[in-house]
Design an enzyme around this catalytic site. Structure first.
Site, short mmCIF file in Angstrom:
data_model
loop_
_atom_site.label_atom_id
_atom_site.label_comp_id
_atom_site.label_asym_id
_atom_site.label_seq_id
_atom_site.Cartn_x
_atom_site.Cartn_y
_atom_site.Cartn_z
N GLU A 7 41.13 14.95 -23.05
CA GLU A 7 41.46 13.92 -24.04
C GLU A 7 41.92 12.64 -23.34
O GLU A 7 41.76 11.55 -23.86
CB GLU A 7 42.55 14.43 -25.00
CG GLU A 7 42.57 13.67 -26.32
CD GLU A 7 43.41 14.35 -27.40
OE1 GLU A 7 42.85 14.81 -28.39
OE2 GLU A 7 44.65 14.43 -27.24
N HIS A 15 34.93 39.35 -13.46
CA HIS A 15 34.03 40.27 -14.16
C HIS A 15 33.37 39.59 -15.34
O HIS A 15 32.90 40.25 -16.26
CB HIS A 15 34.81 41.51 -14.59
CG HIS A 15 35.48 42.16 -13.43
ND1 HIS A 15 34.82 43.04 -12.60
CD2 HIS A 15 36.71 41.99 -12.90
CE1 HIS A 15 35.64 43.41 -11.63
NE2 HIS A 15 36.78 42.79 -11.79
N LYS A 38 37.52 12.89 -37.27
CA LYS A 38 38.46 12.96 -38.39
C LYS A 38 37.92 12.18 -39.57
O LYS A 38 37.97 12.61 -40.72
CB LYS A 38 39.82 12.37 -37.99
CG LYS A 38 40.64 13.27 -37.10
CD LYS A 38 42.02 12.64 -36.92
CE LYS A 38 42.81 13.34 -35.86
NZ LYS A 38 44.00 12.62 -35.47
O1 LIG Z 1 50.86 15.53 -33.39
P1 LIG Z 1 49.80 15.08 -34.32
O2 LIG Z 1 49.96 13.65 -34.72
O3 LIG Z 1 49.72 15.99 -35.51
O4 LIG Z 1 48.42 15.13 -33.56
C1 LIG Z 1 47.91 16.33 -33.06
C2 LIG Z 1 46.83 16.08 -32.06
O5 LIG Z 1 45.79 15.33 -32.65
C3 LIG Z 1 45.32 14.36 -31.74
O6 LIG Z 1 45.79 13.14 -32.13
C4 LIG Z 1 43.85 14.34 -31.68
O7 LIG Z 1 43.33 14.40 -32.95
C5 LIG Z 1 45.92 14.77 -30.42
O8 LIG Z 1 45.96 13.74 -29.54
C6 LIG Z 1 47.22 15.29 -30.87
O9 LIG Z 1 47.83 16.03 -29.88
#
Ligand SMILES: O=P(O)(O)OC[C@H]1O[C@](O)(CO)[C@@H](O)[C@@H]1O
Length: 616
Positions: free
Chosen positions: A395, A424, A529
């Site tokens: 990331e 394995h 998203k």
């Molecule tokens: O802590 P949050 O805001 O729920 O985000 C969870 C995760 O989602 C992300 O933003 C990626 O979608 C990550 O970087 C982060 O760790």
């Protein structure tokens, strides 16, 4: 084997060959023997550059030597010397870093030196509070979490210190029974709800460090998979009444986490329990989650700071609270991380373990991610380290554009499970198959707590086998020109785990500077998203259209084409088909006649129409 067939095995593409020749102004014959098996593009460039420089200086002896040395060192004495020369040791942490099985050259080191010095300077600025995450206009302060005195102002320092104090106090009160369950008993379980950086650190640390009988046992909801959530809740059974639910989300608005929370709250209602009395939120002040927790009067709230990213949040309340509740010494974790950070502040490259790691990654992957990083911890309790590193590295480094706005498509893929189990499973391919990786062995010297070991055959313990498997795999890979790094710790303790986290956080930051990218944002995740949100919006439109048709007398079953047309979404017909198939598989008051295998045959209507919705 004839030399012509050898060259066909080892030859790189002709376009790459032309590129190297033209950049370094050397001829085919001068270039020819540089191509040894399995060398990286960067490696070839580095040697070609040295050959070229030596040729222009008229130094043919050096050219000859360079060409001889481009393969991985195989002479045992020379290899031992390389091992000793490059072995990094952190005495106080009992941590070693061996990079002798990575074949970087002196010329490469020379070339990288100024770039590393620039990376060190970037790190100094970052630690002083520069906006190191320019896209989001944020400071990057995870290093202050373990050395609050380094925070750029006293307000931030106090925020860190007060939060740590509050975490310790709360955890002590829960563990000692001072903070009780609503029925007056002790909390026995933790249910952690969070995803990505709000889950991976706590999961890794729980697996690595939780004692066999922790004061509170932890389990995780880290997805929006209803069956997975049901499983976790079912496993708690009547202990739901003594479960502390920690909801972790920096943004406080991540859908998977919100869904997990809603599902858990429903389970509480169904069990006649009051969620607020058992709920704890870890999130940024005034986020949706924070406001919900405040308004509903949850048991406790802890802050997540704007300047700490999810994937580097293990040393914030995100990682510390669950750890402390499991009886893990969090101050030791912080101390280990602080010691490692200190070691990584030197500008002498060979004394800086994070820089050495970043350097090896650059060498092994040509600085463009051309090879994957396979992480092999030889210790069951470190199983989740590779998964934790997967997010931290991928990331952070997987970016389309560099800081100058140029398209670079950077990144290093990370995967791994644990040794010797992987022996394995997939080590066969690593040793003999496609050469698209470098390995990182994580070695733990102490097999068992003192006094527990025994010899299962004369002179040999179970742990000796694990040791043998690690060393054997390392040698077998190397003998087939597969490069590897070995990180060794004395034992898996809060201190060494803190140090490992800090080592990799810093290496990622340095590597990001070397390739000139922003390691601290994640714009790519937003695309997925957004698309998920669009699918759910489309599902609502489909339901509306079906409702209208199903409220007619007689009911009007619709084809997929008709649904798409009425939704004004003709281009989304495939998605509409998938939405219908998913809802039909889940008994959602939707009747799909026909065969899902031949989508054009499907006719859809709702089992019952909702007249109210027509006029909503
Ligand atoms: O802590 P949050 O805001 O729920 O985000 C969870 C995760 O989602 C992300 O933003 C990626 O979608 C990550 O970087 C982060 O760790």
């Amino acid at each position: 084997m004839a030399s012509s067939s050898l060259s066909s095995i080892y030859s790189p593409s002709s376009s790459f060959k032309s590129e190297v020749k033209s950049i370094h102004k050397i001829t085919s014959s001068q270039l020819g023997s540089i191509y040894l098996p399995n060398k990286s593009r960067f490696h070839v460039h580095a040697v070609a550059r040295e050959v070229s420089a030596s040729l222009s200086a008229g130094n043919n002896d050096v050219v000859h030597k360079l060409k001889e040395n481009v393969g991985l060192e195989k002479n045992p004495n020379a290899l031992w010397k390389r091992y000793v020369d490059w072995l990094y040791q952190h005495k106080e942490l009992g941590l070693y870093l061996d990079i002798s099985r990575v074949g970087f050259t002196d010329g490469f080191l020379e070339e990288m030196e100024p770039r590393l010095q620039k990376a060190f300077k970037d790190m100094v600025d970052l630690e002083k509070g520069a906006i190191a995450n320019p896209d989001e206009g944020r400071m990057v302060g995870h290093y202050w979490l373990r050395s609050p005195h380094l925070a750029p102002n006293s307000f931030l320092r106090l925020q860190i210190e007060n939060t740590l104090e509050a975490v310790c106090q709360f955890a002590n009160d829960v563990v000692s029974g001072k903070i009780k369950t609503p029925s007056g008993g002790r909390f026995t379980q933790i249910l952690s709800v969070g995803i990505g950086g709000s889950a991976l650190g706590p999961q890794f640390v729980a697996e690595a460090l939780a004692p066999d009988n922790p004061p509170l046992k932890i389990r995780f909801i880290d997805n929006t998979d209803p069956a997975g959530i049901d499983h976790q809740i079912a496993q708690l059974g009547p202990e739901l009444a003594s479960t502390l639910v920690i909801v972790i989300s920096k943004s406080g608005g991540t859908p998977e986490t919100r869904n997990g929370l809603l599902e858990v709250q429903k389970a509480f209602r169904e069990a006649g329990l009051i969620f607020a009395k058992q709920g704890v939120a870890i999130t940024q002040e005034n986020s949706l989650l924070d406001n919900t927790a405040r308004i509903e009067g949850w048991l406790a709230r802890f802050p997540m700071f704007d300047w700490v990213g999810g994937r580097t949040s293990e040393m914030s309340a995100v990682g510390l609270l669950p750890a402390a509740l499991q009886g893990i010494d969090i101050r030791e974790m912080l101390a280990g991380a602080a010691l490692m950070d200190e070691a990584n502040r030197t500008t002498v490259v060979r004394d800086n373990p994070a820089a050495l790691l970043a350097l090896c990654w650059y060498w092994a992957t040509d600085g463009v991610g051309s090879k994957d990083m396979v992480v092999l911890p030889y210790k069951d309790s470190l199983l989740l380290f590779s998964r934790y590193l997967q997010q931290l590295v991928m990331e952070s480094l997987g970016k389309e554009f560099d800081l100058g706005g140029n398209r670079v498509n950077q990144g290093i893929s990370v995967y791994g499970n644990k040794g010797s189990t992987d022996q394995h499973a997939y080590i066969q391919q690593l040793r003999e198959g496609v050469h698209n990786f470098f390995a990182t062995f994580i070695e733990v010297l102490r097999d068992r707590p003192p006094g527990h070991d025994w010899e299962l055959e004369p002179g040999v313990t179970c742990g000796d086998y694990l040791f043998g498997m690690l060393q054997g795999t390392r040698s077998a890979l190397y003998s087939n020109d597969r490069e590897s790094i070995t990180v060794t710790v004395q034992e898996v303790t809060p201190r060494s785990v803190g140090a490992l986290v800090a080592l990799y956080e810093r290496a990622v930051g340095i590597y990001a500077s070397l390739v000139n990218i922003n390691a601290y944002h994640q714009p790519g995740v937003e695309a997925g998203k957004k698309a998920a949100g669009e699918v759910l919006a489309l599902q609502k439109r489909v339901l509306q259209v079906l409702n209208e048709a199903s409220c007619k007398q007689p009911v009007e079953p619709l084809t997929l084409d008709e649904i798409a047309e009425r939704c004004h979404c003709e281009d989304d017909i495939e998605m509409i088909y998938k939405i219908i198939a998913h809802m039909a598989a889940n008994d959602r008051a939707l009747i799909a006649e026909g065969n899902c295998g031949t989508p054009q045959s499907i006719r859809v209507y709702l089992g019952e129409c909702n007249v109210d919705e027509l006029y909503a």
